[in-house]
Design a protein around this motif. Structure first.
Motif, PDB file in Angstrom:
ATOM      1  N   LYS A 127       0.776  -1.100   0.033  1.00 28.20           N
ATOM      2  CA  LYS A 127      -0.007   0.164  -0.031  1.00 28.20           C
ATOM      3  C   LYS A 127       0.961   1.257  -0.015  1.00 28.20           C
ATOM      4  CE  LYS A 127      -4.381  -1.687   1.326  1.00 28.20           C
ATOM      5  NZ  LYS A 127      -5.468  -1.393   0.860  1.00 28.20           N
ATOM      6  N   GLU A 169       6.777   1.752   6.234  1.00 25.63           N
ATOM      7  CA  GLU A 169       5.353   1.707   6.088  1.00 25.63           C
ATOM      8  C   GLU A 169       4.449   2.087   7.007  1.00 25.63           C
ATOM      9  OE1 GLU A 169       7.248  -0.759   5.985  1.00 25.63           O
ATOM     10  OE2 GLU A 169       6.377  -2.383   7.149  1.00 25.63           O
ATOM     11  N   SER A 194      -9.892  -2.130   5.794  1.00 25.49           N
ATOM     12  CA  SER A 194      -9.191  -2.288   4.322  1.00 25.49           C
ATOM     13  C   SER A 194      -9.148  -0.515   3.828  1.00 25.49           C
ATOM     14  CB  SER A 194     -10.000  -2.864   3.298  1.00 25.49           C
ATOM     15  OG  SER A 194      -9.449  -2.874   2.071  1.00 25.49           O
ATOM     16  N   ALA A 214      -6.446   1.306   5.621  1.00 24.13           N
ATOM     17  CA  ALA A 214      -5.126   0.740   5.468  1.00 24.13           C
ATOM     18  C   ALA A 214      -4.610   1.518   3.897  1.00 24.13           C
ATOM     19  CB  ALA A 214      -4.974  -0.623   5.100  1.00 24.13           C
ATOM     20  N   GLU A 215      -5.191   1.997   2.970  1.00 26.73           N
ATOM     21  CA  GLU A 215      -4.904   2.667   2.008  1.00 26.73           C
ATOM     22  C   GLU A 215      -4.554   4.098   2.137  1.00 26.73           C
ATOM     23  OE1 GLU A 215      -7.751   2.332  -1.189  1.00 26.73           O
ATOM     24  OE2 GLU A 215      -7.807  -0.268  -1.033  1.00 26.73           O
ATOM     25  N   LEU A 250      -3.636   5.314   5.555  1.00 24.95           N
ATOM     26  CA  LEU A 250      -2.902   5.626   7.032  1.00 24.95           C
ATOM     27  C   LEU A 250      -1.517   4.781   7.024  1.00 24.95           C
ATOM     28  CD1 LEU A 250      -5.724   4.963   9.598  1.00 24.95           C
ATOM     29  CD2 LEU A 250      -4.678   6.987   9.162  1.00 24.95           C
ATOM     30  N   PHE A 251      -0.626   5.269   7.494  1.00 26.43           N
ATOM     31  CA  PHE A 251       0.873   4.774   7.309  1.00 26.43           C
ATOM     32  C   PHE A 251       1.301   4.777   8.812  1.00 26.43           C
ATOM     33  CE2 PHE A 251      -0.320   5.761   3.098  1.00 26.43           C
ATOM     34  CZ  PHE A 251      -0.078   4.322   2.477  1.00 26.43           C
ATOM     35  N   ALA A 259      -6.970  -7.844   5.896  1.00 23.21           N
ATOM     36  CA  ALA A 259      -7.474  -6.332   5.401  1.00 23.21           C
ATOM     37  C   ALA A 259      -6.472  -5.029   5.515  1.00 23.21           C
ATOM     38  CB  ALA A 259      -8.612  -6.302   6.294  1.00 23.21           C
ATOM     39  N   GLY A 260      -5.514  -5.291   6.444  1.00 21.90           N
ATOM     40  CA  GLY A 260      -4.554  -4.214   6.790  1.00 21.90           C
ATOM     41  C   GLY A 260      -4.230  -3.806   7.944  1.00 21.90           C
ATOM     42  N   ALA A 261      -5.021  -4.570   9.019  1.00 24.29           N
ATOM     43  CA  ALA A 261      -4.628  -4.216  10.379  1.00 24.29           C
ATOM     44  C   ALA A 261      -3.108  -4.843  10.593  1.00 24.29           C
ATOM     45  CB  ALA A 261      -5.673  -5.114  11.359  1.00 24.29           C
TER      46      ALA A 261
END
Lengths: 209, 260
Positions: A20, A185, B67, B70-71, B73-74, B95-97
């Motif tokens: 991402k 990241e 999800s 996560a696109e 937040l960094f 999903a991005g956790a």
């Protein structure tokens, strides 16, 4: 066509956040666990969370150990992240299995009098210039989460250090190889800047043939 | 030097932020992703989404929220609420956790901690602990489960013993929530925090009771917490994250200052 950056998938760790980050930068990277794809990459990201023993076993099982060593030695820009730094060393206290051996030195357990894992935002003190740290101030904060740290044999390769009761090597580099103990990241804007600089490094290398 | 973390927690139900939110210039105060982005820009060190969705048919909505987050937040994102199996954890991480918080499921099935740590690493597994004093003034606390409804259920398990056991089983962090203090805005239970923090090797996050900036200062200095989590103090706009950080920095607590 843009040069291809491959995020090495060996079935361990969460690659999605790294993926991402590159998408966010407008430079999508390819996630792959195929030795052929890796060998054709113009830039390599070796991420990872978990233990060094199981990561090395997974890399071996997928036939990725030799291609990784070949890429690192052939001058391809190569970025190790967190466990991906530790895997570049000779070996680790964590497991008897040898690591990739691209940097001489050992991975040690954080002493028990300190809270383990070392988790949260800590500063990186930059010891020497590196293209990936171009425009990044010394003392910038990055996000760490790890229970082991690297103790390189050659101090001249240390690009950054971090103070957690012990002063440890948080950035290690030589020529095309760079690796960080923290997660770019997960380190907000300044973290993304490192990946942006890495992309630039890959493009420059390709342009210079 | 390692900084103390300030962590806003968002309660999410059916994909929307539950607690009232008051923000100027805010596009959608009920969207967890928009709010998360706002907190990120303010200097939040991590974020927690706590899913309190009751109906099973809406349980997957949180995956979409995570999800989308996560696109954008960094910074690290922890997700908790209703996770009962390694497969539940896996879906959330995919999903991005970055971290999974387990509470009731860990009490009912302690092996889940070890299985999660084995599969994803200890750094991914957070123990959420709800504890309450056995009798007021007494330095003994009991673990509660099912705290989402009717005040929860008492387990008879000693909070300190449970914390030690959970670390041995593989958790990488513990969020200590005092039921006595939660919602009072009268401060964290500092004795509980200190008792847990001094008993375990992993980082401890203070939760429940923050009403003032001084409460957060005391949680790290007197409660020995490594991080402070809060909800309403931020959501209602009483204090911004940067205010908390300035307050702590002025008192020599290391924090990560973020330029606005």
């Amino acid at each position: 066509m843009n040069p291809t950056i491959v995020i090495v998938d060996y079935g361990a760790g969460n690659l999605r956040s790294v993926e991402k980050a590159f998408e966010h930068l407008g430079y999508p990277a390819m996630v792959s666990g195929e030795p052929e794809t890796l060998l054709n990459a113009e830039g390599v990201i070796l991420p990872g969370v978990g233990s060094s023993g199981s990561a090395m076993a997974a890399l071996e099982k997928r036939g990725l150990v030799e291609p990784l060593i070949e890429k690192a030695n052939s001058g391809t820009p190569f970025f190790g992240v967190c466990l991906g730094l530790q895997l570049l060393m000779s070996g680790s206290d964590e497991d008897s299995r040898p690591c990739l051996g691209l940097f001489p030195g050992w991975v040690r357990r954080i002493p028990p009098q300190l809270k383990v894992p070392h988790m949260g935002w800590n500063q990186v003190h930059i010891k020497q210039e590196h293209p990936v740290f171009s425009g990044v101030d010394t003392g910038s904060y990055f996000y760490f989460v790890h229970s082991y740290y690297t103790d390189p044999a050659d101090d001249t390769l240390i690009v950054g250090t971090t103070d957690y009761g012990i002063d440890f090597c948080s950035v290690l580099a030589s020529e095309n190889l760079i690796a960080t103990q923290f997660h770019p990241e997960k380190s907000g804007e300044v973290g993304l800047k490192l990946y942006e600089n890495f992309v630039r490094m890959v493009m420059l290398k390709e342009a210079s043939g | 030097m390692l900084t103390k973390r300030i962590i806003p927690c968002l309660d999410v139900k059916d994909g929307r932020v539950v607690k009232g939110v008051k923000f100027r210039d805010h596009r959608d105060a009920g969207d967890p992703v928009a709010l998360a982005e706002f907190y990120d820009s303010e200097g939040a060190d991590e974020l927690v989404f706590y899913d309190i969705t009751a109906s099973s048919e809406n349980r997957d909505i949180i995956l979409d929220v995570v999800s989308r987050a996560a696109e954008k937040l960094f910074i690290p994102l922890t997700v908790g609420g209703g996770l009962r199996s390694v497969e539940d954890m896996n879906r959330m991480l995919k999903a991005g956790a970055d971290k999974i918080s387990i509470n009731t499921a860990a009490v009912q099935n302690p092996e889940l901690i070890g299985m999660g740590a084995e599969a994803f690493g200890s750094q991914c597994i957070v123990l959420g602990m709800d504890a309450r004093r056995v009798t007021p003034g007494d330095l003994r606390w009991e673990v509660y489960t099912h705290t989402g409804a009717n005040g929860g259920r008492v387990t008879g398990i000693d909070a300190i013993e449970w914390a030690i056991k959970a670390v041995r089983l593989g958790v990488g962090e513990i969020v200590v929530n005092s039921i006595d203090a939660d919602g009072t805005k009268e401060g964290y239970d500092l004795e509980l925090l200190r008792a847990i923090s001094d008993s375990v090797s992993v980082p401890v996050v203070a939760s429940g009771g923050a009403g003032t900036l001084d409460h957060m200062y005391k949680a790290v200095v007197n409660g020995h917490a490594d991080a402070v989590l809060a909800a309403s103090i931020f959501h209602f706009g009483e204090h911004s994250i940067s205010e908390v950080k300035r307050f702590l920095a002025d008192r020599d607590v290391p924090v990560r200052m973020v330029e606005p």
